[in-house]
Design a protein around this motif. Sequence first.
Motif, PDB file in Angstrom:
ATOM      1  N   GLU A   4      37.764  30.554  34.646  1.00  0.00           N
ATOM      2  CA  GLU A   4      38.738  29.784  35.559  1.00  0.00           C
ATOM      3  C   GLU A   4      38.503  30.713  36.930  1.00  0.00           C
ATOM      4  OE1 GLU A   4      40.996  26.442  36.667  1.00  0.00           O
ATOM      5  OE2 GLU A   4      41.185  27.138  34.483  1.00  0.00           O
ATOM      6  N   ARG A   5      38.804  31.983  36.688  1.00  0.00           N
ATOM      7  CA  ARG A   5      38.890  33.153  37.618  1.00  0.00           C
ATOM      8  C   ARG A   5      37.645  33.259  38.307  1.00  0.00           C
ATOM      9  NH1 ARG A   5      43.947  34.795  35.836  1.00  0.00           N
ATOM     10  NH2 ARG A   5      44.758  32.848  35.766  1.00  0.00           N
ATOM     11  N   GLU A  43      37.000  30.580  40.547  1.00  0.00           N
ATOM     12  CA  GLU A  43      37.787  30.631  41.903  1.00  0.00           C
ATOM     13  C   GLU A  43      36.777  31.822  42.826  1.00  0.00           C
ATOM     14  OE1 GLU A  43      41.798  32.228  41.088  1.00  0.00           O
ATOM     15  OE2 GLU A  43      41.945  30.260  40.258  1.00  0.00           O
ATOM     16  N   TYR A  44      36.560  32.791  42.102  1.00  0.00           N
ATOM     17  CA  TYR A  44      35.669  33.739  43.047  1.00  0.00           C
ATOM     18  C   TYR A  44      34.423  33.036  43.598  1.00  0.00           C
ATOM     19  CZ  TYR A  44      33.032  38.318  43.648  1.00  0.00           C
ATOM     20  OH  TYR A  44      32.483  39.100  44.044  1.00  0.00           O
ATOM     21  N   ARG A  46      35.347  25.233  36.944  1.00  0.00           N
ATOM     22  CA  ARG A  46      34.901  26.133  35.917  1.00  0.00           C
ATOM     23  C   ARG A  46      34.021  25.417  34.853  1.00  0.00           C
ATOM     24  NH1 ARG A  46      37.889  24.111  31.496  1.00  0.00           N
ATOM     25  NH2 ARG A  46      39.214  22.942  32.815  1.00  0.00           N
TER      26      ARG A  46
END
Length: 348
Positions: free
Chosen positions: A66-67, A70-71, A76
């Motif tokens: 998920e992170r 986002e980056y 995802r």
Amino acid sequence: MIRKVIDYIHTYDAGIFPEDLEKAQIINLGSNENPFPLPRNVVEAICRSAENVNRYPNPKYEKLKERIAEYCGVNRKNISIGNGASDVLENACKISLEPLDKVVMKVPTYSMYIFLGMLRDADVFFVKSYEDLVEESKNSKLTFICSPNNPTGETFPKKVFEEIMESTNGIVVVDEAYYEFCKETFLDYINDYKNLIIVRSFSKFFGLAGLRIGYAVASKKVIEALEKVRLPFNVNSLGVEAAMEALKSIEYFERVRDYIVRERERLIKEINKISGFKAFESKANFILVKAWKNVSEELAKKGIIVRDVSDVVGLEGNYLRITVGKREENDALIKELRCMGNLNEGRK
Ligand code: PMP
């Protein structure tokens, strides 16, 4: 019995490591690492998660994906993760290559691709020009592109990339391990080309080489295949926490990156003033240097580790790959190279 073909596999050469030299003080400019320590919050996250290493990580790694998504500005479902970019590259080979399938790359490039191709018993094919790369990728099962390219430091032309994508059904991997040093990316093409895999690493810009985190960005279908072949629990829990925390500290890493880029330009300028050495332009955190003789062993005797890349396929002559270090480390290297340059002058 061990398969006969294993005899022909060349072991990947990771260069000299500090422990290999009996020196109190070592300057390590050999492996394109980040020379600065991690920010405090990242170290603290690693220490906190060390208390739970008796437990397995959740093998889906949803939070980390998920992170990273986002980056990267993607979903995802477009992310697969690995134990370093190396693991992701191997997974890309697993989903695309059967024995004797054709793999293409323009040399000189990252020698890990040859090693991984050989592990699949594939037919590894080298070309020297962009034109030939377009031609040979047409009927290949896998094409490797490295941008910025290790060891030359140059980025891959978008026009050539588009020509390749328009003419091959094979998988195309764009290895962007050094992406953050140049900010040029092919990631925006993942919606246009379902056979494209972008591979990135936390080992360089994010300074997590020892924790082994890498990821792939690709179409949902390719990601499903990558997720199927990766080993369960392939990423360790310290690495997961460190990577998520590092993504909260981008400003710190960008400051480090700007410093490295400034030092890179200074290093290129200074090396090009020295007799017998030519430094090439670079978009990454390392520089390719042509030298009048093989100097890596002499530098190692002085406690300075650089990578001798003279035997990389596609390079002829004496070449070094030098990681850009801290200012004082680069100064120490320049001083030694100047002494060697004076010797070269003396020969004339
Ligand atoms: N790709 C390239 C071009 C590299 O130079 C490296 C590291 N030398 C890797 C991938 C592997 O990185 P990681 O540490 O994430 O496995």
